[in-house]
Design a protein around this motif. Sequence first.
Motif, PDB file in Angstrom:
ATOM      1  N   LYS A  19     -30.984 -12.628 -43.862  1.00 59.25           N
ATOM      2  CA  LYS A  19     -31.935 -13.511 -43.201  1.00 59.25           C
ATOM      3  C   LYS A  19     -33.139 -12.734 -42.607  1.00 59.25           C
ATOM      4  O   LYS A  19     -34.048 -13.195 -43.003  1.00 59.25           O
ATOM      5  CB  LYS A  19     -31.057 -14.033 -42.145  1.00 59.25           C
ATOM      6  CG  LYS A  19     -31.716 -15.019 -41.339  1.00 59.25           C
ATOM      7  CD  LYS A  19     -30.482 -15.942 -40.295  1.00 59.25           C
ATOM      8  CE  LYS A  19     -30.816 -15.486 -38.916  1.00 59.25           C
ATOM      9  NZ  LYS A  19     -30.138 -16.496 -38.234  1.00 59.25           N
ATOM     10  N   SER A  20     -32.900 -11.703 -41.799  1.00 58.99           N
ATOM     11  CA  SER A  20     -33.901 -11.039 -41.252  1.00 58.99           C
ATOM     12  C   SER A  20     -34.900 -10.493 -42.227  1.00 58.99           C
ATOM     13  O   SER A  20     -36.144 -10.743 -42.071  1.00 58.99           O
ATOM     14  CB  SER A  20     -33.400  -9.927 -40.386  1.00 58.99           C
ATOM     15  OG  SER A  20     -32.525 -10.292 -39.448  1.00 58.99           O
ATOM     16  N   THR A  21     -34.437 -10.044 -43.252  1.00 57.90           N
ATOM     17  CA  THR A  21     -35.261  -9.281 -44.355  1.00 57.90           C
ATOM     18  C   THR A  21     -36.114 -10.561 -45.102  1.00 57.90           C
ATOM     19  O   THR A  21     -37.338 -10.183 -45.200  1.00 57.90           O
ATOM     20  CB  THR A  21     -34.407  -8.616 -45.350  1.00 57.90           C
ATOM     21  OG1 THR A  21     -33.491  -7.688 -44.662  1.00 57.90           O
ATOM     22  CG2 THR A  21     -35.316  -7.505 -46.148  1.00 57.90           C
ATOM     23  N   LEU A  22     -35.235 -11.636 -45.177  1.00 63.89           N
ATOM     24  CA  LEU A  22     -36.169 -12.668 -45.919  1.00 63.89           C
ATOM     25  C   LEU A  22     -37.248 -13.198 -45.007  1.00 63.89           C
ATOM     26  O   LEU A  22     -38.355 -13.517 -45.516  1.00 63.89           O
ATOM     27  CB  LEU A  22     -35.099 -13.620 -46.142  1.00 63.89           C
ATOM     28  CG  LEU A  22     -35.489 -14.619 -47.457  1.00 63.89           C
ATOM     29  CD1 LEU A  22     -35.831 -13.947 -48.677  1.00 63.89           C
ATOM     30  CD2 LEU A  22     -34.601 -15.594 -47.564  1.00 63.89           C
ATOM     31  N   ALA A  23     -36.917 -13.464 -43.570  1.00 60.38           N
ATOM     32  CA  ALA A  23     -37.817 -13.794 -42.724  1.00 60.38           C
ATOM     33  C   ALA A  23     -39.096 -12.997 -42.823  1.00 60.38           C
ATOM     34  O   ALA A  23     -40.271 -13.378 -42.734  1.00 60.38           O
ATOM     35  CB  ALA A  23     -37.308 -14.005 -41.337  1.00 60.38           C
ATOM     36  N   ASP A  24     -38.640 -11.748 -42.642  1.00 58.10           N
ATOM     37  CA  ASP A  24     -39.889 -10.657 -42.816  1.00 58.10           C
ATOM     38  C   ASP A  24     -40.793 -10.847 -43.737  1.00 58.10           C
ATOM     39  O   ASP A  24     -42.188 -11.021 -43.939  1.00 58.10           O
ATOM     40  CB  ASP A  24     -39.362  -9.297 -42.596  1.00 58.10           C
ATOM     41  CG  ASP A  24     -39.050  -8.877 -41.108  1.00 58.10           C
ATOM     42  OD1 ASP A  24     -39.042  -9.724 -40.444  1.00 58.10           O
ATOM     43  OD2 ASP A  24     -38.268  -7.814 -41.280  1.00 58.10           O
ATOM     44  N   ARG A  25     -40.200 -10.997 -44.865  1.00 64.43           N
ATOM     45  CA  ARG A  25     -40.976 -11.195 -46.339  1.00 64.43           C
ATOM     46  C   ARG A  25     -41.839 -12.531 -46.190  1.00 64.43           C
ATOM     47  O   ARG A  25     -43.068 -12.436 -46.638  1.00 64.43           O
ATOM     48  CB  ARG A  25     -40.055 -11.240 -47.393  1.00 64.43           C
ATOM     49  CG  ARG A  25     -39.427 -10.115 -48.038  1.00 64.43           C
ATOM     50  CD  ARG A  25     -40.541  -8.974 -48.550  1.00 64.43           C
ATOM     51  NE  ARG A  25     -40.877  -7.967 -47.476  1.00 64.43           N
ATOM     52  CZ  ARG A  25     -40.166  -7.146 -47.233  1.00 64.43           C
ATOM     53  NH1 ARG A  25     -38.734  -6.931 -47.961  1.00 64.43           N
ATOM     54  NH2 ARG A  25     -40.517  -6.321 -46.125  1.00 64.43           N
ATOM     55  N   ILE A  26     -41.177 -13.391 -45.844  1.00 61.74           N
ATOM     56  CA  ILE A  26     -42.043 -14.638 -45.494  1.00 61.74           C
ATOM     57  C   ILE A  26     -43.087 -14.429 -44.806  1.00 61.74           C
ATOM     58  O   ILE A  26     -44.235 -14.975 -44.990  1.00 61.74           O
ATOM     59  CB  ILE A  26     -41.144 -15.962 -45.143  1.00 61.74           C
ATOM     60  CG1 ILE A  26     -40.041 -16.265 -46.231  1.00 61.74           C
ATOM     61  CG2 ILE A  26     -41.858 -17.178 -44.721  1.00 61.74           C
ATOM     62  CD1 ILE A  26     -39.101 -17.415 -45.885  1.00 61.74           C
TER      63      ILE A  26
END
Length: 597
Positions: A19-26
Motif C-alpha cells: 500500500k505505502s509503496t503504491l501510494a508513493d509511486r502515485i
Amino acid sequence: GNSSNKRNFSIIAHIDHGKSTLADRILEYTGTVSKREMKEQLLDKMDLEREKGITIKAQAVTLFYDAKDGKNYELNLIDTPGHVDFIYEVSRSLAACEGAILVVDATQGVEAQTLANVYLALENNLEIIPVINKIDLPNADVEKVKNEIEEVIGLDAQDAVLTSAKTGIGIVDLLEAIVNRIPVPKDSSNEPLRGLIFDSHFDDYRGVVTYIRVMDGVVKKGDKIKVMSTGKEFDILEVGIFSPNMHPTSKLEAGDVGYIISGIKNINDTRVGDTITLIKNPATEPLEGYRQVQPMVFAGLYPLSTDDYEDLRDAISKLQLNDASLLFEPETSSVLGFGFRVGFLGLLHMEIIIERLRREHNIDLISTAPSVIYRVTMDSGEVMEIDNPMNLPKLGIKYIEEPFVKGTIIVPKEFVGNVMELCQQKRGIYKSMEYLDEMRTMISYELPLAEIVIDFYDKLKSRTKGYASFEYEFIGYKESKLVKVDILVSENIVDAFSFIVHSENAYYRGRAMVEKLKEVIPRQQFEVPIQAAMGSRIIARETIRAMRKNVLAKCYGGDISRKRKLLEKQKEGKKRMKSIGNVEIPQEAFLSVLKLD
Ligand code: GTP
C-alpha cells in the motif's frame, strides 16, 4: 459546483502487500504539485516546521493528474490506518470516498485483513478496483490471485490492474482506472452544507485541524458552522487542501476533501464520524453512521515516582488532544498508589500510548495488565460495567457477561489443526471453515475478547510459522462463568495483579502466574511467599528463597571502572521496579498475566 473532474479514493490492503509503496509511486507520478510545494517550503522554513506534524500524519492528499482523455483530474487519496484497533477510523475514511483500490500481493493472495477491509468498503457502497501488485516477482501468480479474488471476495477480477509498485509498471493504468471506474461525486453544492469529519489532529500553532469530506453544499472562510452531534458552534478561519501540505483555498464544495481550521481548541469537539453544517442554512439530518468510539481495553498506569503523578496527568491530557479515543480517569491502588485508569481501542493502541509517555514525556511508569469491560448483573438487578478486576464485587453477583468477537483466520492447510487447537484453548466457539484454494483455509470462530487481548496473536503466529493472518470484529456480550483470582505477595493481596478468568482456567492460570512471578521477582533478603487465591481459598503457592545479592563479590576488589559499571547496571535494573511492602517488584511482573502458557 463542478465535480466531474474529481475522484475520491482509498487504498486498502493487507499489511505488506504494498500500500505505502503504491501510494508513493502515485504521488511521484503526479508530482507536479508537490514539486511546487517543495519549493515554497524551502523559501519558508518556518512553514516547514509548522507543517512537519501534518506530513507525518497526512491522512489525505490531493493530486492532480493529466489523464489520457486530455482532462486534468483532481484526485483525493485518503489514507486508512492499517490496524484492527482503528477499524472505526477506517470505516469513516472509506465513507469519505466513492471508490477503493484493493491491493493484493501477487505472491500471497487474499488475506484476513484484505477481507475485513473489503467488507467495510462494501458497507460504504464503494466501487472497488482490484489491483494485483508485485507482479515483478518471479513467484507472482496473477491467474491464481484473480481466481481467489473472485472466489473468496466475489469481485470481478478480470479487469484487475496489474502493478509493480517497486518498478512502476502499471501506475498509469491504475490512474486511468481511478478516473474511469470510480464514480463522480454527487454534485450537490446547492444543498445545505454537510461535511463528514474523518480525522483531525492538534497543531501547536493552529489548534485543531479538522479533515472533512464535503458531501453537500459549500464551506468557506468566515462561515459559522456547528457540529451536529453536539450543537457546538465555530467560526471558520481557513479552509484548504493537503497537497501534500496544508494549502489554503477559497472554498470547499460538494465532492471536495480538505481541512478546516476553526479555533477549536479541544479535539473532543470534532470527533471522527461527526457532521458539520452551516448555522445559517443548516442541514436537517446529519450524515449516516456517527457513533462514539468505545475503548475496548483498560489498564492502570502508575508513575514509578509519586512526584510524577501530575506530570503523568498532563502527558496523558496532551496525548488526548490528538486522540479522542483515549479515555482516562484517576485510579488508586492500595499497592501502586495514585495513577490513572486508561481506556484504549486495543492492545496496539495501548502499547503505542505507553511508549509515547515513556519516550516523549519521559515518565517512568508501571502499567497493569489490560482488562476488557465485564458486564456484571447483581442479584438486585443492578448492572455494572467493570473494567478493573479490583472492582469486581465479592458478593451478590447473579451473572457476568464478557465481550465476544468474531475472529477470521486464513492459514495454509497444514496448520489448520494447530489453529483449531489454539482457538479451543482460548474458549473459542467454532463457526465455519472454507477452502480458499488447494493450499489455504479460512476458519472462523467466536472468541472472548479477553483471550485475544492476552496473547492470541503471538501464539497464532508461532503455531503457524508466521503464515496465519487474523482479523476480528466485536459481536456483543455473552454470559460466561468468570471468577476473580487474587495474588498475594508476602501474604498481602497485590490488587494490581488480580485478574478475571474463566472458572475452568482459574487453577491453571493461578498456578502459572505464581510460577511466572517467582521467575521475574528478584530474590530479596528474606523469604517471599507468592500465592494465588480464589476468595479465601489458596489455589497455588511458590516461595522465593532469601538471598543476599552482592554483585561486587565477583570483582576481587581490583578494577574500579568495572565495579562502577556493575553498580550502574544494577541501578538500571532497579529503575522500573516498584516496592510493594518491602518487596521490590519489576514492571515485567505486572504484565506476567499476559505471558502465561
Ligand atoms: P504497511 O505499511 O506495513 O501496512 O505495508 P504496506 O502494505 O504499505 O506495504 P509496503 O508498501 O510497505 O510494502 C511492503 C514491502 O513490499 C516493502 O518491502 C516494499 O518494498 C515491497 N514491495 C511493495 N510493492 C512491491 C512490488 O511491486 N514489487 C516488489 N518486489 N516489492 C514490493
